[in-house]
Scaffold this active site. Structure first.
Site, short mmCIF file in Angstrom:
data_model
loop_
_atom_site.label_atom_id
_atom_site.label_comp_id
_atom_site.label_asym_id
_atom_site.label_seq_id
_atom_site.Cartn_x
_atom_site.Cartn_y
_atom_site.Cartn_z
N MET A 272 -12.25 4.40 -0.73
CA MET A 272 -12.90 4.69 0.55
C MET A 272 -13.54 6.06 0.38
O MET A 272 -13.10 7.07 0.96
CB MET A 272 -11.86 4.68 1.69
N ASP B 97 -6.49 -6.54 4.27
CA ASP B 97 -5.90 -5.20 4.33
C ASP B 97 -5.95 -4.65 5.75
O ASP B 97 -7.03 -4.46 6.31
CB ASP B 97 -6.69 -4.28 3.38
N SER C 208 0.85 -1.20 0.00
CA SER C 208 0.00 0.00 0.00
C SER C 208 0.88 1.24 0.00
O SER C 208 1.64 1.47 0.95
CB SER C 208 -0.89 0.01 1.24
N HIS D 217 -8.38 0.98 -4.03
CA HIS D 217 -9.28 0.74 -2.90
C HIS D 217 -10.00 2.06 -2.62
O HIS D 217 -9.42 2.98 -2.04
CB HIS D 217 -8.45 0.27 -1.69
N MET E 41 -11.23 -6.01 5.41
CA MET E 41 -10.47 -5.05 6.23
C MET E 41 -10.20 -5.69 7.59
O MET E 41 -11.14 -6.13 8.27
CB MET E 41 -11.27 -3.76 6.44
N HIS F 109 -1.21 -1.35 -4.24
CA HIS F 109 -2.47 -1.01 -3.58
C HIS F 109 -2.54 0.50 -3.40
O HIS F 109 -1.63 1.11 -2.83
CB HIS F 109 -2.53 -1.73 -2.23
N MET G 215 -8.98 8.04 -0.17
CA MET G 215 -9.78 8.46 1.00
C MET G 215 -10.29 9.88 0.77
O MET G 215 -9.55 10.73 0.25
CB MET G 215 -8.93 8.42 2.26
N ASP H 83 -4.75 3.56 -2.03
CA ASP H 83 -5.83 3.89 -1.09
C ASP H 83 -6.39 5.28 -1.36
O ASP H 83 -5.68 6.28 -1.24
CB ASP H 83 -5.29 3.83 0.35
C1 DX5 Z 1 -6.34 1.59 5.57
C2 DX5 Z 1 -5.86 1.25 4.19
C3 DX5 Z 1 -4.74 0.29 4.15
C4 DX5 Z 1 -3.47 0.76 4.81
C5 DX5 Z 1 -2.82 -0.44 5.41
O1 DX5 Z 1 -7.59 2.18 5.50
O2 DX5 Z 1 -6.92 0.68 3.44
O3 DX5 Z 1 -4.48 -0.15 2.82
O4 DX5 Z 1 -2.58 1.38 3.93
O5 DX5 Z 1 -1.72 -0.03 6.12
P1 DX5 Z 1 -0.95 -1.00 7.13
O6 DX5 Z 1 -0.46 -2.16 6.31
O7 DX5 Z 1 0.12 -0.14 7.65
O8 DX5 Z 1 -1.96 -1.44 8.17
ZN ZN Z 2 -6.46 -0.25 1.49
#
Ligand code: DX5
Ligand code: ZN
Length: 230
Positions: A74, A185, A14, A72, A143, A39, A43, A41
């Site tokens: 969010m 994840d 990620s 991903h 998750m 990956h 947000m 993310d």
């Molecule tokens: C959290 C993200 C993850 C995050 C995971 O909402 O979706 O992908 O980057 O990070 P680690 O591996 O540090 O828990």
């Molecule tokens: Zn993620």
């Protein structure tokens, strides 16, 4: 262990934990270190209390990504971002069912855009939400932390959910359904990845466990060694 999980484990670093001042280089480095997917993310400070990367950044990074980009989402609402990220070079797009009004329609939008599609289950989201859309899924993302931040601690109860979803997928594939990857994840580390694999996962997102260390190849190799032993 089931046959799918034996066949190939994927590691999906990620970039949330990468150095944002040089993301292109970070992606090249982590691919050279053995990443199977990147990956990504997304947000929005609405569905989750954090703000990260948009489709313009995805498009800028696409030339650096010689492996699939696993977006991903969010974000809420979802549908507008599907076409934007598909145009920006996403290969896989996953979203949270709570964030869209019409889950089946959002999945269809992803498929029609030529991407692989997946649903993301938060720690408290029940697995039955998958039942009637399995035919449209390429990925289920579980998750193992609450979404929004990297560097959180793995929630052990999620292992039970991974087992349940593994049973659901195996039953579905046994009845002639397409392959569905089971991705996890949040809080995935060298010291718990084997346990997560034994529960049934085949694809592992890891942010801080890889980008938080100097030697990415060493971390990814250590994860694969654990997976070989699982
Ligand atoms: C959290 C993200 C993850 C995050 C995971 O909402 O979706 O992908 O980057 O990070 P680690 O591996 O540090 O828990
Ligand atoms: Zn993620």
């Amino acid at each position: 262990m089931n046959e799918l999980a034996k066949s190939k484990f994927f590691i999906a670093p990620s970039i949330l934990s990468a150095d944002f001042a040089c993301l292109g280089n970070e992606i090249q480095s982590v691919i050279a270190a053995g990443a199977d997917w990147i990956h990504f993310d997304v947000m929005d400070n609405h569905y989750v209390p954090n703000l990260t990367l948009g489709p313009m950044v995805c498009a800028a990074l696409k030339p650096y990504a010689t492996v699939p980009i696993d977006v991903h989402l969010m974000v809420e609402p979802v549908d507008e971002m599907i076409s934007r990220f598909a145009s920006a070079g996403a290969d896989i797009i996953t979203f949270h069912p709570e964030a869209t009004r019409h889950i089946d329609r959002s999945l269809s939008l992803i498929k029609e855009a030529g991407c692989q599609a997946g649903l993301v289950l938060n720690p408290a989201t029940p697995v039955y939400i998958l039942e009637h859309v399995l035919a449209k899924l390429d990925v289920v993302l579980i998750m193992s932390v609450n979404p929004g931040f990297g560097g959180q601690t793995f929630i052990p109860e999620c292992l039970n959910k991974i087992r349940l979803v593994r049973q659901m997928i195996d039953r579905y594939v046994g009845e002639g359904g397409q392959t569905i990857r089971l991705e996890v994840d949040g809080g995935v580390k060298v010291d718990n990845i084997a346990q997560i694999a034994r529960a049934g996962a085949d694809t592992f997102v890891a942010g801080s466990a890889i980008f938080g260390k100097k030697d990415y190849a060493q971390q990814i190799t250590a994860m694969r060694q654990q997976l070989d032993l699982s």
